[in-house]
Design a protein around this motif. Sequence first.
Motif, PDB file in Angstrom:
ATOM      1  N   SER A  36       1.176  -5.648  -8.839  1.00 17.89           N
ATOM      2  CA  SER A  36       0.882  -4.659  -6.928  1.00 17.89           C
ATOM      3  C   SER A  36       1.391  -5.690  -6.351  1.00 17.89           C
ATOM      4  CB  SER A  36      -0.248  -4.393  -7.109  1.00 17.89           C
ATOM      5  OG  SER A  36      -0.672  -2.739  -8.039  1.00 17.89           O
ATOM      6  N   THR A  49       0.059  -3.855   1.231  1.00 14.45           N
ATOM      7  CA  THR A  49       1.214  -2.503   0.863  1.00 14.45           C
ATOM      8  C   THR A  49       0.817  -1.758   2.667  1.00 14.45           C
ATOM      9  OG1 THR A  49       1.319  -2.252  -1.150  1.00 14.45           O
ATOM     10  CG2 THR A  49       1.916  -0.330  -0.246  1.00 14.45           C
ATOM     11  N   GLU A 121       5.471  -5.488  -3.786  1.00 18.21           N
ATOM     12  CA  GLU A 121       4.488  -6.064  -5.322  1.00 18.21           C
ATOM     13  C   GLU A 121       6.459  -7.269  -5.123  1.00 18.21           C
ATOM     14  OE1 GLU A 121       3.761  -3.853  -4.364  1.00 18.21           O
ATOM     15  OE2 GLU A 121       2.708  -2.492  -5.424  1.00 18.21           O
ATOM     16  N   ARG A 197       1.914   6.613  -3.388  1.00 16.62           N
ATOM     17  CA  ARG A 197       1.225   5.402  -2.929  1.00 16.62           C
ATOM     18  C   ARG A 197       0.684   5.257  -4.270  1.00 16.62           C
ATOM     19  NH1 ARG A 197      -0.545   3.183   1.178  1.00 16.62           N
ATOM     20  NH2 ARG A 197      -1.052   1.329   0.676  1.00 16.62           N
ATOM     21  N   GLY A 198       0.244   3.934  -4.629  1.00 21.73           N
ATOM     22  CA  GLY A 198      -0.893   3.120  -6.243  1.00 21.73           C
ATOM     23  C   GLY A 198       0.296   3.218  -7.737  1.00 21.73           C
ATOM     24  N   SER A 200       2.410   1.271  -9.446  1.00 22.61           N
ATOM     25  CA  SER A 200       2.522   0.282  -9.802  1.00 22.61           C
ATOM     26  C   SER A 200       2.194   0.842 -11.382  1.00 22.61           C
ATOM     27  CB  SER A 200       2.139  -0.853  -9.666  1.00 22.61           C
ATOM     28  OG  SER A 200       2.606  -1.195  -8.418  1.00 22.61           O
TER      29      SER A 200
HETATM   30  N1  ASP Z   1       0.943  -1.663  -3.589  1.00 23.35           N
HETATM   31  C1  ASP Z   1       1.085  -0.147  -3.568  1.00 23.35           C
HETATM   32  C2  ASP Z   1      -0.162   0.312  -3.184  1.00 23.35           C
HETATM   33  O1  ASP Z   1      -0.524   0.445  -2.507  1.00 23.35           O
HETATM   34  C3  ASP Z   1       1.739   0.209  -4.497  1.00 23.35           C
HETATM   35  C4  ASP Z   1       0.415  -0.566  -6.638  1.00 23.35           C
HETATM   36  O2  ASP Z   1      -0.699  -0.992  -6.125  1.00 23.35           O
HETATM   37  O3  ASP Z   1       0.252   1.154  -6.831  1.00 23.35           O
HETATM   38  O4  ASP Z   1      -0.041   1.788  -3.268  1.00 23.35           O
END
Ligand code: ASP
Length: 468
Positions: A36, A49, A121, A197-198, A200
Amino acid sequence: MKVAKFGGTSLANAEQIKKVGDIIRADHHRRLIVVSAPGKRHKDDNKVTDLLISYAERFLENKEAEKEKQAIYIRYQEIVNELGLSEEVWQRVEADLEEVLANKQGLSTERFIDAVKAAGEDTCAKVVAHYLRSLGEEAAYVNPKEAGMLVTDEASNAHVLPGAYEKLAALRERKGITVFPGFFGYSAAGELVTFSRGGSDITGSILAAAVKADVYENFTDVDSVYVVNPNLIPQPKEVKEITYREMRELSYSGFGVFHEEALIPAYEADIPVCIKNTNNPAAPGTMIVAERPYATNRVSGIASDSGFCSIYVSKYLMNKEIGFGRKLLQILEEEGLSYEHTPSGIDNISVILRERDLTADKEQRIVERIQKELLAEDIAVQHSLALVMIVGEGMRQSVGTTARATTALAAAKINLEMINQGSSEVSMMFGVKAEEADRAVIALYQEFFGDSEDAEAKPAEQESSIMV
Ligand code: ASP
């Protein structure tokens, strides 16, 4: 071969990245590493991010964005320095970042935002690869385009395309450690697109499926998944083993540990997922698997999520009116709304939606159309609902869970606005007023998990079990 994904808190600063290095080096099967962007170092910190998003938004509005840009550069520069990497490494990292951040070069707004977000990333993966090499490991960064991470062209909401797997499978043959940036891929036309979002977690799952990994390890900052949100119940029970379906339901209803879309690739390829703690890698973590023994704990978790609303529609003899449901859902479809649940009775039906999607003007149009086109007798829209879920495969094989849950909720004086049991019988859902959700979760936790072994032992002692 293991695929190991490290989340934002595992990469938040050099100290954390050193732990990541130790974890990778402790097991030579950890050959495909997904990272990430650096996350929060402490509660009030910013995730890289989020900094990138604010930077992109200000840049697009032609506002001064130097402060945001510097904050991003400082984060990476500190990491590079504290990892003991050379000035030359920093200059290369900075030049790559600058190329993305300063160049809108004919990109649409959406594409620019995705490119800037992905730089979090991408930069992190390059830094981690440099760091591993500085430790004497054979490690290389790989770009998702070159590797074949082929995704749909939906800005900030990409989905993997089936063709990706075949190409990504070749990653298995690479020598040494491969460091892959999470969160984004490329469309068939070669444009960079990010996952939601999220995302990764999604990258890791896709790669694990593609290379047929023995396990997909997902490193985060907790020892395991807990049966309930630890912010509500101090030191709740840990989940040692959970099925894909249970985890999917819990992620949907507010469990933040794992992205709700991330399970599908691992599930389809039957790759077990292990949630582990970067700060305590010796802890066994939580295994997400296809099957688990259900006899001892039929309920595997309790979750809640707010931000829902319901549209209640009633009409006498609705059950006999062919096409009523389709017409109702079509009205929603024409307003661009996807629905979450549709509990129904003989003469009534409720449609549960995410509140953020139902704007005031959409709501007005929908209510008018239901009245006019479906000749409904009663329509009521209820806002500020929370859904509280009990999740457990074991519920299918036993009786009495609903009774226990509703009794516990009644004792806590919680008014139920809706009850819905998923057709798979893996989850049971209670609609409650948002302000009552926490109390509902606590009451259910006490019923099913309170007083250590007693709560779990209760079903076996008191109720007969039936096999369906
Ligand atoms: N960095 C990205 C986010 O904060 C993806 C991740 O961390 O999974 O959404």
